[in-house]
Scaffold this motif. Structure first.
Motif, PDB file in Angstrom:
ATOM      1  N   LEU A 557      -3.411  -1.754   2.425  1.00  0.00           N
ATOM      2  CA  LEU A 557      -2.217  -1.149   1.866  1.00  0.00           C
ATOM      3  C   LEU A 557      -1.127  -0.985   2.918  1.00  0.00           C
ATOM      4  O   LEU A 557       0.055  -1.157   2.624  1.00  0.00           O
ATOM      5  CB  LEU A 557      -2.544   0.206   1.237  1.00  0.00           C
ATOM      6  CG  LEU A 557      -3.131   0.170  -0.179  1.00  0.00           C
ATOM      7  CD1 LEU A 557      -3.528   1.559  -0.630  1.00  0.00           C
ATOM      8  CD2 LEU A 557      -2.141  -0.436  -1.158  1.00  0.00           C
ATOM      9  N   ARG A 558      -1.497  -0.644   4.109  1.00  0.00           N
ATOM     10  CA  ARG A 558      -0.481  -0.482   5.158  1.00  0.00           C
ATOM     11  C   ARG A 558       0.219  -1.813   5.445  1.00  0.00           C
ATOM     12  O   ARG A 558       1.442  -1.874   5.587  1.00  0.00           O
ATOM     13  CB  ARG A 558      -1.123   0.060   6.442  1.00  0.00           C
ATOM     14  CG  ARG A 558      -1.646   1.482   6.287  1.00  0.00           C
ATOM     15  CD  ARG A 558      -2.285   2.005   7.567  1.00  0.00           C
ATOM     16  NE  ARG A 558      -2.781   3.367   7.378  1.00  0.00           N
ATOM     17  CZ  ARG A 558      -2.037   4.460   7.581  1.00  0.00           C
ATOM     18  NH1 ARG A 558      -0.775   4.333   7.991  1.00  0.00           N
ATOM     19  NH2 ARG A 558      -2.536   5.657   7.366  1.00  0.00           N
ATOM     20  N   ALA A 561       2.496  -2.592   2.560  1.00  0.00           N
ATOM     21  CA  ALA A 561       3.719  -1.795   2.591  1.00  0.00           C
ATOM     22  C   ALA A 561       4.734  -2.402   3.552  1.00  0.00           C
ATOM     23  O   ALA A 561       5.939  -2.443   3.261  1.00  0.00           O
ATOM     24  CB  ALA A 561       3.389  -0.359   2.991  1.00  0.00           C
ATOM     25  N   LEU A 575       3.931   4.288   1.914  1.00  0.00           N
ATOM     26  CA  LEU A 575       2.499   4.537   1.772  1.00  0.00           C
ATOM     27  C   LEU A 575       2.240   5.915   1.176  1.00  0.00           C
ATOM     28  O   LEU A 575       2.903   6.895   1.508  1.00  0.00           O
ATOM     29  CB  LEU A 575       1.832   4.423   3.136  1.00  0.00           C
ATOM     30  CG  LEU A 575       0.325   4.160   3.130  1.00  0.00           C
ATOM     31  CD1 LEU A 575       0.017   2.818   2.503  1.00  0.00           C
ATOM     32  CD2 LEU A 575      -0.210   4.221   4.558  1.00  0.00           C
ATOM     33  N   ASP A 742      -5.676   6.038   2.062  1.00  0.00           N
ATOM     34  CA  ASP A 742      -4.536   5.345   1.475  1.00  0.00           C
ATOM     35  C   ASP A 742      -4.873   4.974   0.029  1.00  0.00           C
ATOM     36  O   ASP A 742      -5.893   4.313  -0.238  1.00  0.00           O
ATOM     37  CB  ASP A 742      -4.213   4.080   2.270  1.00  0.00           C
ATOM     38  CG  ASP A 742      -3.823   4.403   3.708  1.00  0.00           C
ATOM     39  OD1 ASP A 742      -3.370   5.538   3.949  1.00  0.00           O
ATOM     40  OD2 ASP A 742      -3.983   3.523   4.577  1.00  0.00           O
ATOM     41  N   ILE A 745       1.223   2.584  -2.911  1.00  0.00           N
ATOM     42  CA  ILE A 745       2.536   2.402  -2.290  1.00  0.00           C
ATOM     43  C   ILE A 745       3.588   2.815  -3.310  1.00  0.00           C
ATOM     44  O   ILE A 745       3.502   2.446  -4.485  1.00  0.00           O
ATOM     45  CB  ILE A 745       2.751   0.941  -1.849  1.00  0.00           C
ATOM     46  CG1 ILE A 745       1.707   0.533  -0.805  1.00  0.00           C
ATOM     47  CG2 ILE A 745       4.154   0.725  -1.312  1.00  0.00           C
ATOM     48  CD1 ILE A 745       1.726  -0.953  -0.481  1.00  0.00           C
TER      49      ILE A 745
END
Length: 927
Positions: A557-558, A561, A575, A742, A745
């Motif tokens: 996810l990071r 993003a 995030l 996480d 987003i």
């Protein structure tokens, strides 16, 4: 009257039409308008009704039949002429799906030629990025397939690495002929050699490749769904209706050319007996609406043309008096006026029909692009057009009927001297109109709420509108009395309108009818749009970019993003951290979620075990199970005031204070005594409430003991749909004892991303991050506004036309009064100001009445919809499963109505002022 008398009357009418060219042209144009619309609509409608040969060419080309690969061996019953409509005649359960399907090639007749047509949904790499499209392996250039896809540029594919695309896909994907296209699943690159269009689906996004390309075989090997059909060129008599029914018994759907050209009788079609829907006939509602719309349109024309004949007859009073002096009776005078209607109506019928044919021919391309389907051959039916042309003569005769009767009743002395006398309005007509209007409202209510009959409903609306039309003369008199406070010019216009009610009342009624129809449709559209808007559930606030990673539990996810921030017009941190279901093989799922207080919690929420059926029965009457529950896209986020702002748009110091020690909640039901309960539990794979998708790569770390945690809470009311039920503070997350991760987003945007932007972003994510799926929340889109714009334009044109006709008639009828004004020294601008005021008065009165009357049909249709929805709700028992009774309100479009009230009279006045001549010719007055 004898035929010789009618010939004389027709000669007189022809000469009068040539002598009064302006008034004759006005009448011809008004009568020709519905004839023009009807003839253009008739030819266009017949052209889009494809004949059997055209329809089969688009479906099966030159083949004798098209067979669809079955999904099972269960027997079916199909429509003889539409292979897309069929019903199963067995139970399509797991056992049936596991049975071997019949190989279509094994049931083909000897000597038959076959061409396969296979299609599946896939992803392609476009000039901008990634986009979805239908991949179709089909040789549309083969002789047997001619007509299914029409080439529009380039050439057809000849090798396995060449493709053709539809025009819509070429434009949307930024592709070019001679360029390349990549199929995403196989990674194969193809060269685009041509473009095509599908006559029945001009907006289709399809890629055509040869069957040798093998892309769909690879997709089928991966378990992806594909649809396969076979075009068959067989000997004569191979696919009769008996043969088609035999193939139906084996689950094969067949579109046979022989059956389509000679359909079987209904008693030999099992599809109709098995409950299949018959779409070949119009519904009662469609017929009723069509009759009402056509009837009201003709009524508007009669209301406009009738006063024109009345003014013409009044200007010829001396001629009628001379006819009476030489021995003519009332019958002769009536015939002369009716002959005017016959001559002008006949000319209008021929002119309107010719213009309608020209318009239908020139608008073929526009109509095809607007409807998304190409028209067939230019289908002109002489008998239908002759009937439409005769409609013009019928309108002329009906419009001239009342003026003919009134002209025949004039005395010889009044006709020769030109004196009008004083006429009082009928006292019975307004009373009868009020009673008729009230009866119409009652009938409409009965048809909507009691009998549930669409025909009765629409009949009541028409009766109510006719009642208001009957009240128009009395309303004009009332308006004239209220005009004492107005300035001189509008006061004169009001008094002139009231003094000449036979001329003014029909024009007011015509404007009213036009505005009433527009108001009805606009109010009904606004109400249905309200329903659709209420049902729409946004995933985030409008303009935000939302991404989830449900299959990888936060992995990547990071990185996703960062990619979205670089490829889309987004701003701020994206995030989102928090809790969502985390599952692992052989370990179960860890869930952290809000829990309703016991007194608000539905028993079905904890439903499991052998007592489930009995629990459902007892919960049907439990009000706790009828409350609406909102879903949470993000699970339970953890963050600060900025996180709350991104999710809800809410700001304020109380939010930061609440997050220091607790949680901000967006659903009041979860808060009790200033506290909220968070449930922490682990679901095993055998638990009925456990999610079915296991996605983590390794077992869960330490499994915390199931527990309930009470946390201080503050309620914040959200302004719109949001992707979370609450936001936890960092201190509250530590109290839960499970570290957040996480979970998604959420970006704000500087501007709304375009389709090309989205394709580029998907391409950037491809191959770098797996399992991340993003979307742009564009809010409720509603229906296109093209219909509303066309309706508004038609309304303004009809209303302005009615006001203009009435103003022109008033100027022609009041020429002597204007001559008097000129004789006493009135400046030329008085004529322009008076005509503008007359047009403004007529348009204003008609608009006010139309806006009021137009709400009745919309209200009646909403009453009907509300009753249908309530009956369906009561029968389904959906209230036991958290679904509330449907709300079907009537939404009054106040803004549109206010705009019409200002614009239509103002435009009518401006047009009348611009088109009025200011030179006044002073003459003598008769009598």
């Amino acid at each position: 009257m004898t035929g010789r008398g009618w010939r004389a009357a027709l000669r007189i009418a022809r000469r009068e039409a040539l002598r009064a060219k302006g008034r004759s042209l006005l009448i011809v144009l008004m009568v020709a308008l519905p004839v023009f619309g009807a003839s253009a609509a008739d030819v266009t409608y017949r052209s889009q009704q494809l004949d059997t040969g055209e329809r089969l060419a688009r479906q099966i080309g030159r083949a004798d039949a098209r067979l669809t690969e079955p999904v099972s061996d269960l027997p079916i019953a199909q429509d003889p002429v539409d292979d897309g409509r069929f019903v199963l005649r067995g139970n399509l359960g797991p056992a049936a799906q596991q049975q071997p399907r019949t190989d279509v090639r094994s049931v083909l007749p000897p000597g038959a030629a076959v061409l396969t047509d296979t299609v599946a949904r896939t992803t392609i790499r476009t000039g901008f990025g990634l986009a979805g499209a239908d991949w179709r392996e089909f040789d549309y250039d083969a002789p047997i397939a001619h007509g299914i896809a029409v080439p529009t540029g380039g050439r057809a594919p000849r090798t396995a690495d060449e493709v053709a695309v539809t025009d819509r896909l070429l434009r949307a994907g930024g592709l070019t002929i001679g360029g390349t296209l990549t199929e995403y699943n196989t990674g194969r690159v193809f060269r685009i050699v041509g473009t095509v269009k599908l006559p029945d689906r001009l907006d289709a996004r399809q890629v055509f490749a040869l069957p040798a390309a093998g892309v769909l075989d690879a997709m089928a090997g991966q378990g992806r769904p594909t649809e396969r059909k076979f075009l068959v060129d067989a000997p004569d008599g191979a696919y009769t209706w008996d043969r088609v029914r035999a193939l139906n018994d084996r689950g094969i759907v067949v579109l046979s050319r022989a059956v389509a050209e000679h359909p079987p009788p209904d008693d030999e079609v099992p599809y109709l007996r098995e409950g299949g829907a018959d779409f070949r006939a119009f519904s009662d509602m469609q017929i009723a609406v069509g009759v009402v719309v056509v009837g009201m349109a003709l009524l508007e024309v009669v209301l406009l043309v009738g006063p024109a004949f009345a003014v013409g007859a009044r200007r010829r009073r001396r001629d009628f008096g001379l006819v009476a002096v030489v021995g003519g009776d009332r019958r002769h005078i009536r015939t002369i006026v009716l002959a005017d209607g016959a001559v002008l109506g006949g000319v209008a019928g021929v002119l309107g029909t010719g213009l309608g044919l020209a318009a239908a021919w020139s608008a073929r391309g526009w109509f095809s692009s607007f409807s998304g389907k190409e028209l067939g051959h230019f289908d002109v039916r002489p008998l239908e057009l002759a009937g439409i042309a005769a409609l013009g003569m019928a309108i002329g005769l009906v419009s001239a009927a009342i003026p003919a009767v009134l002209a025949s009743r004039e005395s010889v002395a009044s006709s020769l001297t030109g004196r009008r006398g004083v006429r009082r309005g009928s006292r019975v007509l307004p009373v009868a109109g009020a009673l008729l209007g009230a009866a119409g409202v009652a009938v409409a209510y009965y048809g909507a709420k009691v009998a549930a009959d669409d025909t009765v409903l629409l009949t009541g609306c028409v009766v109510a509108e006719l009642g208001v039309i009957a009240c128009c003369p009395a309303l004009l008199g009332l308006a004239a009395r209220c005009g004492r406070v107005l300035p001189l010019t509008p006061r004169l216009a009001l008094r002139d309108a009231a003094r000449n009610r036979p001329r003014t009342a029909p024009a007011v009624a015509a404007v009213m009818a036009a505005l009433a129809g527009a108001t009805s449709v606009t109010a009904y559209w606004a109400s249905t749009d309200h329903d659709a808007r209420a049902d729409y559930r946004a995933a985030a606030r409008q303009g935000q970019v939302l991404a989830t990673n449900g299959y990888e539990n936060g992995r990547g996810l990071r990185q996703a993003a960062d990619i979205l921030a670089a490829s889309l017009p987004v701003t701020g941190p994206g995030l989102v951290r928090g809790y969502s279901d985390v599952c692992a093989p052989n370990s179960g799922c860890l869930t952290v979620s809000l829990r309703l207080p016991a007194e608000l919690r539905c028993p079905l929420d904890d439903l499991s075990g052998p007592g489930a059926i009995e629990a459902v029965r007892t919960a049907r009457t439990d009000p706790r199970c009828q409350a609406e529950n909102r879903s949470s896209v993000f699970g339970l986020p953890v963050g600060d005031a900025e996180t709350v702002r991104r999710i809800t748009g809410s700001t304020g110091p109380e939010i930061a204070d609440a997050l220091r020690t607790g949680v901000v909640v967006f659903d009041r039901r979860y808060v009790k005594d200033g506290m909220v309960t968070v449930a922490v539990r682990t679901l095993t794979p055998q638990d009925p409430a456990s999610p079915t998708t296991v996605s983590a790569a390794e077992p869960l770390p330490a499994e915390p003991a199931p527990r309930l945690v009470a946390i201080p809470a503050r309620y914040v009311a959200p302004a719109e749909d949001i992707p979370a039920l609450a936001v936890l503070g960092e201190e509250a997350a530590r109290a839960i004892g499970v570290p957040p991760g996480d979970i998604g987003i959420l970006f704000d945007t500087v501007s709304m991303p375009s389709e090309a932007d989205e394709q580029r972003a998907r391409a950037q994510l491809d191959g770098v991050v797996t399992g991340v799926y993003f979307d742009v929340e564009r809010g409720y889109q509603g229906r296109p506004s093209t219909q509303l714009l066309l309706l508004a334009a038609a309304t303004v044109v009809v209303a302005l036309g009615a006001a203009g006709v009435a103003t022109g008639l008033a100027l022609a009828d009041g020429r002597r009064d204007l001559a008097t004004l000129g004789a006493v020294g009135a400046p030329p601008r008085v004529r322009r100001a008076l005509s503008a005021a007359q047009s403004w008065v007529i348009a204003l009165l008609g608009t006010v009445l139309g806006l009021a009357v137009g709400l009745l049909p919309a209200a009646a249709l909403r009453w009907r919809t509300a009753k249908t929805a309530a009956d369906a709700f009561d029968m389904s028992g959906d209230g036991a499963f958290g679904i509330s009774r449907p709300d079907v309100p009537l939404v009054v479009p106040w803004a549109e109505m206010g705009l019409a009230l200002l614009v239509v009279p103002l435009l009518a006045a401006v047009v009348a002022a611009v088109c009025t001549r200011t030179r006044v010719t002073v003459g003598t007055r008769a009598g």
